[in-house]
Design a protein around this motif. Structure first.
Motif, mmCIF file in Angstrom:
data_model
loop_
_atom_site.group_PDB
_atom_site.id
_atom_site.type_symbol
_atom_site.label_atom_id
_atom_site.label_comp_id
_atom_site.label_asym_id
_atom_site.label_seq_id
_atom_site.Cartn_x
_atom_site.Cartn_y
_atom_site.Cartn_z
ATOM 1 N N PHE A 45 -22.264 18.242 -2.563
ATOM 2 C CA PHE A 45 -20.786 18.194 -1.924
ATOM 3 C C PHE A 45 -20.739 17.295 -0.786
ATOM 4 C CE2 PHE A 45 -21.415 22.311 -3.856
ATOM 5 C CZ PHE A 45 -20.444 22.420 -4.992
ATOM 6 N N GLU A 46 -19.845 16.281 -0.656
ATOM 7 C CA GLU A 46 -19.768 15.429 0.445
ATOM 8 C C GLU A 46 -18.457 15.360 0.888
ATOM 9 O OE1 GLU A 46 -21.027 11.643 -1.146
ATOM 10 O OE2 GLU A 46 -23.036 12.074 -1.310
ATOM 11 N N LEU A 47 -18.271 14.942 2.146
ATOM 12 C CA LEU A 47 -17.073 14.691 2.576
ATOM 13 C C LEU A 47 -17.299 13.590 3.737
ATOM 14 C CD1 LEU A 47 -14.059 15.460 3.390
ATOM 15 C CD2 LEU A 47 -15.018 16.912 5.270
ATOM 16 N N VAL A 78 -13.626 12.961 -0.730
ATOM 17 C CA VAL A 78 -14.538 13.946 -1.029
ATOM 18 C C VAL A 78 -15.098 13.828 -2.347
ATOM 19 C CG1 VAL A 78 -12.441 15.339 -1.837
ATOM 20 C CG2 VAL A 78 -14.472 16.580 -1.118
ATOM 21 N N LYS A 79 -16.478 14.045 -2.575
ATOM 22 C CA LYS A 79 -17.101 14.044 -3.635
ATOM 23 C C LYS A 79 -17.789 15.391 -4.118
ATOM 24 C CE LYS A 79 -17.590 9.204 -3.175
ATOM 25 N NZ LYS A 79 -18.305 8.721 -1.754
ATOM 26 N N ALA A 80 -17.961 15.546 -5.288
ATOM 27 C CA ALA A 80 -18.877 16.714 -5.788
ATOM 28 C C ALA A 80 -19.632 16.103 -6.896
ATOM 29 C CB ALA A 80 -18.168 17.900 -5.872
ATOM 30 N N HIS A 95 -21.215 12.496 -10.477
ATOM 31 C CA HIS A 95 -20.281 12.843 -9.243
ATOM 32 C C HIS A 95 -19.080 12.320 -9.930
ATOM 33 C CE1 HIS A 95 -23.359 13.726 -5.944
ATOM 34 N NE2 HIS A 95 -24.111 13.822 -6.935
ATOM 35 N N SER A 96 -18.124 12.979 -9.174
ATOM 36 C CA SER A 96 -16.710 12.502 -9.135
ATOM 37 C C SER A 96 -16.095 13.160 -8.049
ATOM 38 C CB SER A 96 -16.082 13.169 -10.196
ATOM 39 O OG SER A 96 -14.630 12.702 -10.321
ATOM 40 N N GLY A 97 -14.793 12.661 -7.745
ATOM 41 C CA GLY A 97 -14.192 12.803 -6.592
ATOM 42 C C GLY A 97 -12.924 12.201 -6.353
ATOM 43 N N GLU A 99 -11.022 9.599 -3.162
ATOM 44 C CA GLU A 99 -11.104 8.783 -1.904
ATOM 45 C C GLU A 99 -9.826 8.112 -1.486
ATOM 46 O OE1 GLU A 99 -14.200 5.789 -1.725
ATOM 47 O OE2 GLU A 99 -15.691 7.311 -2.805
ATOM 48 N N ALA A 107 -10.366 7.301 -7.726
ATOM 49 C CA ALA A 107 -11.268 8.268 -8.283
ATOM 50 C C ALA A 107 -12.579 7.771 -8.931
ATOM 51 C CB ALA A 107 -10.483 9.064 -9.280
ATOM 52 N N SER A 186 -22.922 16.255 4.209
ATOM 53 C CA SER A 186 -23.062 16.559 2.879
ATOM 54 C C SER A 186 -23.812 17.901 2.786
ATOM 55 C CB SER A 186 -24.035 15.595 2.102
ATOM 56 O OG SER A 186 -25.255 15.631 2.441
#
Length: 190
Positions: A45-47, A78-80, A95-97, A99, A107, A186
């Motif tokens: 998970f990322e921010l 944000v991505k996961a 991964h997807s998210g 921005e 996306a 992350s």
């Protein structure tokens, strides 16, 4: 009569109290220790916050102070991702998210490759590379090839701080391609 009984039963059930009793048997399951020679699943998970060069550098504000800020925030993302890892050092994940970058919602969907190495007892340094597709949300059929390169540091709890370069593969008004340099945090879960 059945309707009244059902209504009464519902009211009694809704306002009744329940109590849970826990019995300590003294049995505790053994914790599974991670082996350095096994495959495991990983969630990531990322921010992140992208930054751009301040075009108003050196100009003065209304109150007379000078703008000395070199970079300013230009959105958020944000991505996961979810994938497999070998010995918690090499991982491959999808991964997807979403921005938000300068009035554009993007996306990305990409395959991410992560290599990490211990630099101390408490942390590790990692590099990531990813490639996939990016889709602009609400902009018709605007899409491109997404590339991502990242370097970061994780502590023993797998919480990391990273510097990220994202290339969206979408042309801007000037004719160049959009890209962003981001700082973020992350979390990886094994």
């Amino acid at each position: 009569m059945k309707l009244r009984f059902a209504l009464l039963f519902s009211l009694v059930s809704a306002f009744s109290l329940a109590q849970t009793i826990y019995v300590d048997t003294g049995f505790k399951p053994a914790k599974r220790e991670k082996s350095n020679n096994e495959f495991s699943r990983v969630a990531h998970f990322e921010l992140a916050v992208p930054f751009v060069f301040n075009t108003h550098l050196g100009e003065y504000f209304y109150d007379g102070t000078k703008d000395n800020t070199w970079f300013v925030p230009a959105g958020a993302g944000v991505k996961a991702g979810y994938g497999i890892a070998y010995a918690e050092t090499i991982s491959l994940s999808l991964h997807s998210g979403i921005e938000w970058y300068q009035k554009l919602y993007i996306a990305p969907v990409f395959l991410n490759f992560n290599i990490s190495s211990d630099v101390s007892d408490n942390g590790r340094l990692y590099i990531q590379a990813g490639i996939g597709r990016t889709f602009a949300i609400g902009r018709g059929n605007l899409q491109g090839v997404y590339q991502r390169y990242s370097i970061g540091y994780e502590d023993e709890e797998m919480i990391g701080f990273f510097l990220d370069l994202s290339l969206y593969g979408i042309k801007n008004e000037v004719g160049g391609h959009l890209g962003a340099v981001s700082l973020g945090i992350s979390k990886r879960l094994f």
